[in-house]
Design a protein around this motif. Structure first.
Motif, short mmCIF file in Angstrom:
data_model
loop_
_atom_site.label_atom_id
_atom_site.label_comp_id
_atom_site.label_asym_id
_atom_site.label_seq_id
_atom_site.Cartn_x
_atom_site.Cartn_y
_atom_site.Cartn_z
N THR A 28 0.85 -1.18 0.00
CA THR A 28 0.00 0.00 0.00
C THR A 28 0.89 1.23 0.00
O THR A 28 1.97 1.23 0.59
N ILE A 29 0.43 2.28 -0.67
CA ILE A 29 1.17 3.53 -0.78
C ILE A 29 0.37 4.61 -0.09
O ILE A 29 -0.84 4.75 -0.32
N TRP A 30 1.04 5.38 0.75
CA TRP A 30 0.41 6.44 1.54
C TRP A 30 1.19 7.73 1.36
O TRP A 30 2.39 7.71 1.14
N LEU A 31 0.49 8.84 1.48
CA LEU A 31 1.10 10.16 1.39
C LEU A 31 0.84 10.92 2.68
O LEU A 31 -0.31 11.03 3.12
N GLN A 32 1.90 11.41 3.30
CA GLN A 32 1.74 12.37 4.39
C GLN A 32 1.85 13.73 3.71
O GLN A 32 2.92 14.14 3.25
N ARG A 33 0.69 14.40 3.59
CA ARG A 33 0.62 15.63 2.83
C ARG A 33 1.46 16.74 3.45
O ARG A 33 1.40 16.96 4.66
N GLN A 34 2.20 17.43 2.61
CA GLN A 34 3.00 18.56 3.07
C GLN A 34 2.10 19.68 3.56
O GLN A 34 2.42 20.37 4.52
N SER A 35 0.94 19.86 2.94
CA SER A 35 0.06 20.99 3.25
C SER A 35 -0.47 20.97 4.68
O SER A 35 -0.59 22.01 5.31
N ASP A 36 -0.80 19.77 5.20
CA ASP A 36 -1.41 19.72 6.54
C ASP A 36 -0.89 18.59 7.42
O ASP A 36 -1.34 18.42 8.55
N GLY A 37 0.05 17.78 6.91
CA GLY A 37 0.63 16.70 7.70
C GLY A 37 -0.25 15.46 7.82
O GLY A 37 0.16 14.48 8.44
N GLU A 38 -1.44 15.49 7.24
CA GLU A 38 -2.36 14.36 7.32
C GLU A 38 -1.92 13.26 6.35
O GLU A 38 -1.30 13.52 5.33
N PHE A 39 -2.30 12.01 6.70
CA PHE A 39 -2.00 10.85 5.86
C PHE A 39 -3.19 10.51 4.98
O PHE A 39 -4.33 10.56 5.44
N GLN A 40 -2.88 10.14 3.74
CA GLN A 40 -3.90 9.76 2.78
C GLN A 40 -3.45 8.55 2.00
O GLN A 40 -2.30 8.47 1.56
#
Length: 113
Positions: free
Chosen positions: A87-99
């Motif tokens: 699985t691939i996840w992104l910790q968004r730079q904009s708000d630090g949330e994981f998606q």
């Protein structure tokens, strides 16, 4: 690093991408082997959440969107079949949330038996 329990798994990623047939990079037929279909997308969400609760994520790369992580493990299907995935996840730079970004088939873990 562990993917947090509140990581976002967008409905559209399941119902409009992973669980419908695509001419290129189709994942729906792979997921169907374990009984995952567009009609039971919530079951896939639950299986993905279970996978990341039992598998540590490894940092992969960083770009302008944030930091990407990979978590490998088993998805247990609605029919009892097990699929090995990354699985691939992104910790968004904009708000630090994981998606959740996507998943792909992985090689089965080696058995020393």
């Amino acid at each position: 690093m562990w993917i947090p329990d509140n990581a976002s798994i967008p409905d559209e990623k399941l119902t409009r991408y992973l669980l419908i047939y695509k001419v290129r990079n189709d994942k729906s037929q792979f997921l169907a082997q374990a009984g995952f279909t567009a009609q039971n997308a919530e079951s896939l969400r639950i299986a993905i959440q279970a996978l990341v609760q039992s598998s540590e994520a490894i940092e992969d790369r960083t770009n302008e969107y944030g930091t990407f992580y990979e978590a490998k493990g088993e998805l247990v299907g609605t029919n009892g079949e097990t699929l090995f995935v990354t699985t691939i996840w992104l910790q968004r730079q904009s708000d630090g949330e994981f998606q959740f970004v996507t998943l792909k088939p992985a090689k089965e873990p080696r058995s020393d038996a």
